[in-house]
Write a protein that holds these residues in place. Sequence first.
Motif, PDB file in Angstrom:
ATOM      1  N   GLU A 123       0.833  -1.205   0.000  1.00 24.13           N
ATOM      2  CA  GLU A 123       0.000   0.000   0.000  1.00 24.13           C
ATOM      3  C   GLU A 123       0.866   1.253   0.000  1.00 24.13           C
ATOM      4  OE1 GLU A 123      -2.071   3.422   1.378  1.00 24.13           O
ATOM      5  OE2 GLU A 123      -0.556   2.376   2.593  1.00 24.13           O
ATOM      6  N   MET A 124       1.921   1.268   0.832  1.00 29.41           N
ATOM      7  CA  MET A 124       2.802   2.424   0.911  1.00 29.41           C
ATOM      8  C   MET A 124       3.545   2.660  -0.400  1.00 29.41           C
ATOM      9  SD  MET A 124       6.197   3.412   1.229  1.00 29.41           S
ATOM     10  CE  MET A 124       7.057   1.953   1.820  1.00 29.41           C
ATOM     11  N   SER A 125       3.991   1.579  -1.032  1.00 32.70           N
ATOM     12  CA  SER A 125       4.725   1.702  -2.295  1.00 32.70           C
ATOM     13  C   SER A 125       3.873   2.378  -3.362  1.00 32.70           C
ATOM     14  CB  SER A 125       5.162   0.317  -2.782  1.00 32.70           C
ATOM     15  OG  SER A 125       6.043  -0.293  -1.859  1.00 32.70           O
ATOM     16  N   TYR A 126       2.615   1.975  -3.434  1.00 32.79           N
ATOM     17  CA  TYR A 126       1.714   2.585  -4.418  1.00 32.79           C
ATOM     18  C   TYR A 126       1.363   4.019  -4.028  1.00 32.79           C
ATOM     19  CZ  TYR A 126       0.794  -1.675  -7.100  1.00 32.79           C
ATOM     20  OH  TYR A 126       0.920  -2.759  -7.924  1.00 32.79           O
ATOM     21  N   PRO A 132       1.555   8.309  -7.703  1.00 35.71           N
ATOM     22  CA  PRO A 132       1.850   9.687  -8.121  1.00 35.71           C
ATOM     23  C   PRO A 132       2.603   9.773  -9.448  1.00 35.71           C
ATOM     24  CG  PRO A 132       2.283   9.428  -5.784  1.00 35.71           C
ATOM     25  CD  PRO A 132       2.016   8.049  -6.324  1.00 35.71           C
ATOM     26  N   GLU A 133       3.414   8.762  -9.762  1.00 34.82           N
ATOM     27  CA  GLU A 133       4.213   8.814 -10.989  1.00 34.82           C
ATOM     28  C   GLU A 133       3.484   8.224 -12.192  1.00 34.82           C
ATOM     29  OE1 GLU A 133       7.544   9.707 -13.363  1.00 34.82           O
ATOM     30  OE2 GLU A 133       6.989  10.345 -11.325  1.00 34.82           O
ATOM     31  N   PHE A 134       2.805   7.085 -12.001  1.00 33.00           N
ATOM     32  CA  PHE A 134       2.221   6.362 -13.141  1.00 33.00           C
ATOM     33  C   PHE A 134       0.695   6.245 -13.092  1.00 33.00           C
ATOM     34  CE2 PHE A 134       6.432   4.352 -12.305  1.00 33.00           C
ATOM     35  CZ  PHE A 134       7.087   4.791 -13.448  1.00 33.00           C
ATOM     36  N   GLY A 135       0.072   6.726 -12.032  1.00 30.11           N
ATOM     37  CA  GLY A 135      -1.358   6.507 -11.827  1.00 30.11           C
ATOM     38  C   GLY A 135      -2.255   6.940 -12.969  1.00 30.11           C
ATOM     39  N   GLY A 136      -1.915   8.008 -13.673  1.00 29.30           N
ATOM     40  CA  GLY A 136      -2.762   8.525 -14.743  1.00 29.30           C
ATOM     41  C   GLY A 136      -2.622   7.800 -16.068  1.00 29.30           C
ATOM     42  N   VAL A 163      14.382   0.943  -3.657  1.00 27.87           N
ATOM     43  CA  VAL A 163      13.948   1.115  -5.043  1.00 27.87           C
ATOM     44  C   VAL A 163      13.608  -0.240  -5.662  1.00 27.87           C
ATOM     45  CG1 VAL A 163      14.599   1.959  -7.338  1.00 27.87           C
ATOM     46  CG2 VAL A 163      15.328   3.210  -5.290  1.00 27.87           C
ATOM     47  N   ASP A 164      14.414  -1.235  -5.339  1.00 32.85           N
ATOM     48  CA  ASP A 164      14.150  -2.564  -5.896  1.00 32.85           C
ATOM     49  C   ASP A 164      12.844  -3.135  -5.350  1.00 32.85           C
ATOM     50  OD1 ASP A 164      14.952  -4.708  -7.594  1.00 32.85           O
ATOM     51  OD2 ASP A 164      15.458  -5.878  -5.820  1.00 32.85           O
ATOM     52  N   ARG A 165      12.490  -2.748  -4.125  1.00 28.42           N
ATOM     53  CA  ARG A 165      11.208  -3.191  -3.571  1.00 28.42           C
ATOM     54  C   ARG A 165      10.050  -2.636  -4.395  1.00 28.42           C
ATOM     55  NH1 ARG A 165      11.737  -1.222   1.145  1.00 28.42           N
ATOM     56  NH2 ARG A 165      12.976  -2.948   1.939  1.00 28.42           N
ATOM     57  N   LEU A 166      10.192  -1.408  -4.871  1.00 27.68           N
ATOM     58  CA  LEU A 166       9.165  -0.823  -5.737  1.00 27.68           C
ATOM     59  C   LEU A 166       9.076  -1.594  -7.054  1.00 27.68           C
ATOM     60  CD1 LEU A 166       9.904   2.994  -5.246  1.00 27.68           C
ATOM     61  CD2 LEU A 166       8.159   1.615  -4.108  1.00 27.68           C
ATOM     62  N   ARG A 167      10.240  -2.002  -7.559  1.00 29.73           N
ATOM     63  CA  ARG A 167      10.248  -2.801  -8.798  1.00 29.73           C
ATOM     64  C   ARG A 167       9.496  -4.113  -8.597  1.00 29.73           C
ATOM     65  NH1 ARG A 167      12.714  -7.052 -10.873  1.00 29.73           N
ATOM     66  NH2 ARG A 167      13.816  -7.383  -8.905  1.00 29.73           N
TER      67      ARG A 167
END
Length: 386
Positions: A123-126, A132-136, A163-167
């Motif tokens: 949830e935090m990652s999103y 905020p970066e890719f949502g649209g 950063v890798d966790r976001l990946r």
Amino acid sequence: MAKIKLTSAFCRDITCPPHKRKEVYRCTEVIGFGLEVRQSNKTYWLYYTKPDGKAAQVKIGGYTDIPFDVAKRTAKELRSKVVLGGNPAEDKAIRKGTITYKELAQMHIAHAKAHIRSHGCVEMSYRKYLIPEFGGYRIDDVTPHAIETYFAKLRERLAPASVDRLRLVMNRGYKLAKGWRLPGSDLNPVEAVARPKYDNKRTCLLSPKKAERLLTECGKSENTMLKPIAQFALATAARKREILDAKFEHVNMDRCEWLIPHTKNGHPRVVPLSAAAMEVVKALPRKEGCEWMFANPATGKPYVTIKRAWKTATDDAGLPGMHFHDLRHAAIGAMVSNNVSLHVAGKIAGHLRPESTARYAAIADSTLAAAVEAGARNLNLTGKAA
């Protein structure tokens, strides 16, 4: 329907005959390119035959919305797809039904809450980074290059592992989308993103003096439970969340064992409790109706976080930057340095894979070397070489 070479001037000047609802003009130069003229508007179309032999058409755009040369070029591109066996109308319908990345994120978060205990990280990652970066964007509009560029920017302020966790979260989201057969999920852009090389493995060893100093400062904390929590961590090599969620009912006082029913890897395990661990358990305050061993006195519930109290204690103990998880490493390292095998230490810690405990091999090797030296000294072999 009339056939004529469509030009910019023709499309500009042509009007719909008064006695007709519409008139269609098909271009003789670009096969399938056409202009539909009505009393109220004009529209560019591509008319073609689908792979199954049926007639189809796909709208290119309104005459007032796009220039003639753009419409003509688009018609050629769509015609090329038809020649290669494609179906532009079907592709357009799929694209129209493709969800946004924000919608996929919400679906992934809901799935995580239903299936994994550590859903807070997802949830935090999103919420903080990915939406905020890719949502649209539509999910099929997110490109590997866009992901790489964003991650490179994040690495300027975040650790490589973060950063890798976001990946990993992004990759899992796209895999779920493909499993759910969502439109636009055929290609996973994250698969083309290179995984960064980094080593975030920590093997913390605490000397008796440092451990004593740390526990002393924990005892001074406003959080009265910080010291017993830290003591229990050092005595059991358990994870922070396992300790904070521990219940009295899971401790067998007779057998000196602690059952952890819910672990990170999903497998329950039983931890033998040393005399030191049992002392901590026996000294814990017990309130009627409270099942938690290390409950927050103010709420009677498990702590959500102890970060602030922990940072203060470690800073005051002269151990800045020390993570609470380092207590787990220190406990495992202490066992290995006292001749406990890597296999046994890993079993106590709940490691499913031997590689997780392998990082402590250097400690085991140094312990063996010390044992060899001790044996040589005992036999008075030093200096006896011929």
